[in-house]
Design a protein around this motif. Sequence first.
Motif, PDB file in Angstrom:
ATOM      1  N   ARG A  85      23.723 -14.302  -3.466  1.00  0.00           N
ATOM      2  CA  ARG A  85      22.296 -13.983  -3.811  1.00  0.00           C
ATOM      3  C   ARG A  85      22.117 -13.040  -4.852  1.00  0.00           C
ATOM      4  N   ASP A  86      23.124 -12.785  -5.839  1.00  0.00           N
ATOM      5  CA  ASP A  86      22.912 -12.168  -7.202  1.00  0.00           C
ATOM      6  C   ASP A  86      22.805 -13.100  -8.166  1.00  0.00           C
ATOM      7  N   SER A  87      22.867 -14.285  -8.019  1.00  0.00           N
ATOM      8  CA  SER A  87      22.867 -15.409  -9.058  1.00  0.00           C
ATOM      9  C   SER A  87      21.481 -15.241  -9.693  1.00  0.00           C
ATOM     10  N   ALA A  88      21.177 -15.115 -10.991  1.00  0.00           N
ATOM     11  CA  ALA A  88      20.196 -14.848 -11.556  1.00  0.00           C
ATOM     12  C   ALA A  88      20.477 -15.008 -13.023  1.00  0.00           C
ATOM     13  N   VAL A  89      19.307 -14.591 -14.024  1.00  0.00           N
ATOM     14  CA  VAL A  89      19.437 -14.258 -15.242  1.00  0.00           C
ATOM     15  C   VAL A  89      19.243 -13.068 -15.501  1.00  0.00           C
ATOM     16  N   TYR A  90      20.211 -12.221 -16.013  1.00  0.00           N
ATOM     17  CA  TYR A  90      19.968 -10.732 -16.233  1.00  0.00           C
ATOM     18  C   TYR A  90      19.578 -10.472 -17.832  1.00  0.00           C
ATOM     19  N   PHE A  91      18.620  -9.753 -17.911  1.00  0.00           N
ATOM     20  CA  PHE A  91      18.174  -9.433 -19.174  1.00  0.00           C
ATOM     21  C   PHE A  91      18.351  -7.969 -19.686  1.00  0.00           C
ATOM     22  N   CYS A  92      18.762  -7.547 -20.713  1.00  0.00           N
ATOM     23  CA  CYS A  92      18.670  -6.394 -21.484  1.00  0.00           C
ATOM     24  C   CYS A  92      17.664  -6.345 -22.306  1.00  0.00           C
ATOM     25  N   ALA A  93      16.873  -5.151 -22.435  1.00  0.00           N
ATOM     26  CA  ALA A  93      15.816  -4.829 -23.250  1.00  0.00           C
ATOM     27  C   ALA A  93      15.682  -3.404 -23.729  1.00  0.00           C
ATOM     28  N   SER A  94      15.294  -3.456 -25.215  1.00  0.00           N
ATOM     29  CA  SER A  94      15.351  -2.039 -25.735  1.00  0.00           C
ATOM     30  C   SER A  94      13.903  -1.939 -26.106  1.00  0.00           C
ATOM     31  N   SER A  95      13.766  -0.692 -26.515  1.00  0.00           N
ATOM     32  CA  SER A  95      12.355  -0.310 -26.877  1.00  0.00           C
ATOM     33  C   SER A  95      12.339   1.102 -27.715  1.00  0.00           C
ATOM     34  N   PHE A  96      11.273   1.088 -28.599  1.00  0.00           N
ATOM     35  CA  PHE A  96      11.105   2.606 -29.053  1.00  0.00           C
ATOM     36  C   PHE A  96       9.553   2.895 -28.924  1.00  0.00           C
ATOM     37  N   MET A  97       8.710   2.070 -29.511  1.00  0.00           N
ATOM     38  CA  MET A  97       7.271   2.222 -29.290  1.00  0.00           C
ATOM     39  C   MET A  97       6.635   1.185 -28.695  1.00  0.00           C
ATOM     40  N   ASP A  98       6.370   0.255 -29.418  1.00  0.00           N
ATOM     41  CA  ASP A  98       5.595  -1.103 -29.123  1.00  0.00           C
ATOM     42  C   ASP A  98       6.239  -2.312 -28.830  1.00  0.00           C
ATOM     43  N   GLY A  99       6.394  -2.029 -27.201  1.00  0.00           N
ATOM     44  CA  GLY A  99       7.194  -3.166 -26.726  1.00  0.00           C
ATOM     45  C   GLY A  99       8.527  -3.225 -26.642  1.00  0.00           C
ATOM     46  N   TYR A 100       8.775  -4.166 -25.826  1.00  0.00           N
ATOM     47  CA  TYR A 100      10.483  -4.452 -25.710  1.00  0.00           C
ATOM     48  C   TYR A 100      10.979  -5.670 -26.579  1.00  0.00           C
ATOM     49  N   THR A 101      12.335  -5.377 -26.804  1.00  0.00           N
ATOM     50  CA  THR A 101      12.944  -6.489 -27.303  1.00  0.00           C
ATOM     51  C   THR A 101      13.940  -6.879 -26.402  1.00  0.00           C
ATOM     52  N   PHE A 102      13.786  -8.302 -25.885  1.00  0.00           N
ATOM     53  CA  PHE A 102      14.754  -8.515 -25.080  1.00  0.00           C
ATOM     54  C   PHE A 102      16.049  -9.240 -25.628  1.00  0.00           C
ATOM     55  N   GLY A 103      17.083  -8.893 -24.960  1.00  0.00           N
ATOM     56  CA  GLY A 103      18.338  -9.844 -25.470  1.00  0.00           C
ATOM     57  C   GLY A 103      18.324 -11.301 -24.860  1.00  0.00           C
ATOM     58  N   SER A 104      19.407 -12.114 -24.986  1.00  0.00           N
ATOM     59  CA  SER A 104      19.210 -13.529 -24.711  1.00  0.00           C
ATOM     60  C   SER A 104      19.707 -13.746 -23.263  1.00  0.00           C
ATOM     61  N   GLY A 105      20.049 -12.792 -22.650  1.00  0.00           N
ATOM     62  CA  GLY A 105      20.338 -12.924 -21.196  1.00  0.00           C
ATOM     63  C   GLY A 105      21.770 -13.444 -20.811  1.00  0.00           C
ATOM     64  N   THR A 106      22.117 -13.124 -19.612  1.00  0.00           N
ATOM     65  CA  THR A 106      23.232 -13.485 -19.057  1.00  0.00           C
ATOM     66  C   THR A 106      23.121 -14.305 -17.595  1.00  0.00           C
ATOM     67  N   ARG A 107      23.427 -15.493 -17.807  1.00  0.00           N
ATOM     68  CA  ARG A 107      23.150 -16.404 -16.403  1.00  0.00           C
ATOM     69  C   ARG A 107      24.358 -16.254 -15.544  1.00  0.00           C
ATOM     70  N   LEU A 108      24.005 -15.547 -14.366  1.00  0.00           N
ATOM     71  CA  LEU A 108      25.154 -15.036 -13.684  1.00  0.00           C
ATOM     72  C   LEU A 108      25.039 -16.207 -12.368  1.00  0.00           C
ATOM     73  N   THR A 109      26.275 -16.836 -12.173  1.00  0.00           N
ATOM     74  CA  THR A 109      26.384 -17.813 -10.978  1.00  0.00           C
ATOM     75  C   THR A 109      27.562 -17.241 -10.172  1.00  0.00           C
ATOM     76  N   VAL A 110      26.969 -16.874  -8.912  1.00  0.00           N
ATOM     77  CA  VAL A 110      28.283 -16.305  -8.062  1.00  0.00           C
ATOM     78  C   VAL A 110      28.415 -17.409  -6.860  1.00  0.00           C
ATOM     79  N   VAL A 111      29.573 -18.022  -6.831  1.00  0.00           N
ATOM     80  CA  VAL A 111      29.702 -19.077  -5.760  1.00  0.00           C
ATOM     81  C   VAL A 111      30.479 -18.833  -4.707  1.00  0.00           C
TER      82      VAL A 111
END
Lengths: 111, 115
Positions: A85-111
């Motif tokens: 159930r942890d299978s998902a896309v995990y995004f990291c984002a950083s910000s300073f003032m105006d809005g977030y910038t997202f990374g490309s994400g990690t697609r996690l699949t747990v089988v």
Amino acid sequence: DAGVIQSPRHEVTEMGQEVTLRCKPISGHNSLFWYRQTMMRGLELLIYFNNNVPIDDSGMPEDRFSAKMPNASFSTLKIQPSEPRDSAVYFCASSFMDGYTFGSGTRLTVV
Amino acid sequence: QKEVEQNSGPLSVPEGAIASLNCTYSDRGSQSFFWYRQYSGKSPELIMFIYSNGDKEDGRFTAQLNKASQYVSLLIRDSQPSDSATYLCAPGGRSRGSTLGRLYFGRGTQLTVWP
């Protein structure tokens, strides 16, 4: 500016294994966010840091999840033990003032 | 729980038309409002932000904010097939000039622009 860098891009692991996701925020950004995105629940905030200090971890699902930010240029999200159930896309984002910038994400699949 | 509701979609418009994306939010303390575009399989990308009531235009995009009604919208003029994506609304609690805290994302509206 290389943007927010996440690794790995894809991770396939077996249930019960430890998974570590990594993030390098944009230099100068003082806030860092970990999100999880699924079709069912959309974008969910897991935890965020301000100046390397965890501010809100109320979205961390359970004790299996942990996050660290040892310095301004690096953060990790660890899942131990992982479950399907942890299978998902995990995004990291950083910000300073105006809005977030997202990374490309990690697609996690747990089988 | 801070709620963010977006028109459920999917929204389908012909090329050249105006696409209207709507969002309501529950937190009256929200001071900053962001629109993100997310292409399938990609990460969200910031396209607009607005802090003050009224309209803000940037090229083909116009953001509209009405804090009294707790409503924010995004208009896309002269829609192009390349605009086909999911659009996410995200209110936040910090005002201009302050470090941005957490944003609360809506579920998004899927837009398709057909040629």
